[in-house]
Design an enzyme around this catalytic site. Sequence first.
Site, PDB file in Angstrom:
ATOM      1  N   ASP A 471      -3.143  -5.495  -2.124  1.00  0.00           N
ATOM      2  CA  ASP A 471      -3.104  -5.062  -3.632  1.00  0.00           C
ATOM      3  C   ASP A 471      -2.009  -4.145  -3.410  1.00  0.00           C
ATOM      4  O   ASP A 471      -1.734  -3.464  -2.517  1.00  0.00           O
ATOM      5  CB  ASP A 471      -4.607  -4.578  -3.971  1.00  0.00           C
ATOM      6  CG  ASP A 471      -4.747  -3.416  -3.095  1.00  0.00           C
ATOM      7  OD1 ASP A 471      -4.349  -3.342  -1.793  1.00  0.00           O
ATOM      8  OD2 ASP A 471      -5.663  -2.502  -3.410  1.00  0.00           O
ATOM      9  N   LYS A 472      -1.668  -3.526  -4.664  1.00  0.00           N
ATOM     10  CA  LYS A 472      -0.483  -2.652  -4.749  1.00  0.00           C
ATOM     11  C   LYS A 472      -1.169  -1.480  -4.676  1.00  0.00           C
ATOM     12  O   LYS A 472      -0.498  -0.383  -3.886  1.00  0.00           O
ATOM     13  CB  LYS A 472       0.024  -2.961  -6.365  1.00  0.00           C
ATOM     14  CG  LYS A 472       1.459  -2.063  -6.248  1.00  0.00           C
ATOM     15  CD  LYS A 472       2.165  -2.373  -7.802  1.00  0.00           C
ATOM     16  CE  LYS A 472       1.574  -1.681  -8.915  1.00  0.00           C
ATOM     17  NZ  LYS A 472       1.966  -1.476 -10.146  1.00  0.00           N
ATOM     18  N   THR A 473      -1.877  -1.005  -5.445  1.00  0.00           N
ATOM     19  CA  THR A 473      -2.266   0.485  -5.506  1.00  0.00           C
ATOM     20  C   THR A 473      -2.721   1.162  -3.896  1.00  0.00           C
ATOM     21  O   THR A 473      -3.663   0.547  -3.439  1.00  0.00           O
ATOM     22  CB  THR A 473      -3.402   0.997  -6.463  1.00  0.00           C
ATOM     23  OG1 THR A 473      -3.094   0.170  -7.734  1.00  0.00           O
ATOM     24  CG2 THR A 473      -3.750   2.345  -6.708  1.00  0.00           C
ATOM     25  N   ARG A 650       1.162   0.901 -15.324  1.00  0.00           N
ATOM     26  CA  ARG A 650      -0.331   0.819 -15.361  1.00  0.00           C
ATOM     27  C   ARG A 650      -0.391   1.508 -17.095  1.00  0.00           C
ATOM     28  O   ARG A 650      -0.350   2.530 -17.317  1.00  0.00           O
ATOM     29  CB  ARG A 650      -0.903   1.782 -14.681  1.00  0.00           C
ATOM     30  CG  ARG A 650      -0.563   1.153 -13.062  1.00  0.00           C
ATOM     31  CD  ARG A 650      -0.822   2.055 -11.964  1.00  0.00           C
ATOM     32  NE  ARG A 650      -2.347   2.516 -11.891  1.00  0.00           N
ATOM     33  CZ  ARG A 650      -3.335   1.930 -11.119  1.00  0.00           C
ATOM     34  NH1 ARG A 650      -2.663   1.093 -10.355  1.00  0.00           N
ATOM     35  NH2 ARG A 650      -4.426   2.515 -11.129  1.00  0.00           N
TER      36      ARG A 650
END
Length: 730
Positions: A471-473, A650
């Site tokens: 995932d990115k975060t 976001r």
Amino acid sequence: GNRGQMARQRELIQEDDRVELIELRRQGSDADEEFPLRRSVGNQGKSYGVRHTPNPLVSACEKLKVSNWRRYLLFWKSHSRIHKAEKPKPRRTIHINSPQLNRHFCSNHISTAKYNLLSFFPLFLFDQFRRYANLFFLAIALLQQIPGISPTGRFTTAVPLFLVLLAVAVKEIIEDLRRHRADSRQNRQVVKVLRGVYEDTHWKNVVVGDIVWVRDKQFFPADLLLLSSSDPKSICYVKTSNLDGETNLKIKQAHPETSLLGLSGRADLLQLKGCVECEGPNNRLYEFTGNISVQGKGRRAAEPILTNQILLRGSQLRNTRWVYGLVIYTGHDSKLLRNANRAPLKRSNMESITNGQVLYLFFVLVVLSLVSSIASTVWNSLNSHRFYLRMEASTGSAVLHLFYSFLTFLILYNNLIPISLIVTLEVVKYIQAYFINFDRDLYYSETDTPALARNSNLSEELGQVKYIFADKTGTLTRNEMELKQCSIAGQSFSVDATHGQDQIASLKRVIKVKGKETAVLVEFLKVLALCHSVVPESDKKRGVAYQASSPDEEALVKAASACGVRLLSRTPETVTIDVFGQTEEYKVLNLLEFTSDRKRMSVILRSPEGSIRLMCKGAESVVFNRLVEGDPLCQETGRHLEKFALDGLRTLCISATNLDEATYMEWEKVYYAASTSQENRERALDEAAELIEKNLHLLGATAVEDKLQEVAASLCVPAQCCACCSLACA
């Protein structure tokens, strides 16, 4: 034609059954209970009724006109997920300061090792003889014990097999001893427990119902209910990287019923009487259902315990001098141990391939032995007349002679399967684990943390890794948020760092908007400053420092502060802000927290003028569905959100609405009943929130950027989007 149509339907299911399941859950199906409790609002929005509905998945399927065979598939998929989840144990009642009533709970002693003295031999032998090579050599060693069949010695295979198993056993014992030592270090850690006086107690001797005193940078010995802390606002900061891998600190706040205990000494803690009723042990880290009842005048029978009042084992207290906690779950009942299963008997991909190759070699060996035994029987029958061979000594039928010859050749050719292969692989993997431990490229100098290979069974799998899906975060990004763009009253504003405009200057420019948009702008900034869980702290160098469990919230609060709406202080009951130089204090009535299912957060406040205001921020998909019909900002803000998303930002939608007193008081009764329910509390709270989060007025949207790690851009590989990976790409 029918086959083609059925194949096309299967393809459609593979592409959109996930979307369909989400749509079904949105209409009321959680698939956790077949007959959930539903609450509905009357025509005027003031009367609340309770009704039981049939299976919501079936009802949703009927509403969407899903075919019978596809409905069965969705029903099977949703329920197969439930059977994998852990079923919680019966609810427990914990009596405060009554240790004699809490003796029947699990001890706090833990063991994460794979073996013990009794289980080592059966588990080790089972693990080793899952390998076809070891099973084959065991069979050969047994055949060699039969007189007249083996052309070799009786211990030719048994001794090497014993040495191989001994070498592997030594390796397993060394690795498991490390786990036992790690368990012993944890069990022998010391914490102060209040038992009349403060006692230095080993973790393994902590029991349910104890009140423990944990100081800064100490780990929590069990799952605790936060009673009070050294902070005047009864908050503390917790590092949960051992639980979820997140490095940002989480904010925990003590229950209002106990927040003042321990500030003047231990006397009030010793006099505390009451009980905690909560769910049984389970592995759900982010959920907790329970109530606390404290004996005293002027208190309600039960008060709900929120998730942010629970301190989990494995997390660490940070930036707080001390906290008092009531032990809820101990040992293997704690949520950390519920998620950490015992070390399994692992099998690598290479071991599976080796097993297949051993089967292939065994097949070749059987063929060679069969051909040789047939040739031997034929040759013996043709040369039985030669006296010097003494063939007359042999007795029995030709079939029996063929069978004995087959076993003899099987033993003779057994070297076709190398017994040294097993021990060679084990030695190589064990040495490779040491190379991993001493690899400088795997050393993190900032925290002085080297790599630690606790098990060498799967080390060869690392060399086969080509792509890592993450995932990115917080993984590819630094978890450092910065406001880049926002949409207010239908107007889009951006921050262009390349032209020297920073965040503060850009947001101050927004304040100069005149006309009817000014009221929307002020309300927008108030929502940013009020709808969150951020806690302000006085800082001599920076004035006010914001402590937040989410970097998104911290970025938005800082943005509002830069525009002139500053968060000054926060208590469990009130939030104080500065609006362009004028101080305003809001009373917090209810906080509807963000969850992955709700995708939004709301707060209900009483303004200084006495009106009740609901403020909500969340994802576009959930906020837009709860707006008043024909909201004038919906269409323009939607276009801005699409542009923000294309820029990789976001986004959050900001909305608010007014509540009349009668509607709120009627709803608060439903919400209190949901917050104190012991069964399906999360669902009941979500349903209660659905009743009040409606008829919202859209104010705008925010877009923040999460900065990439320094080397992340060079490591990312563009993905080929298709039906099977669309979720990962998103």
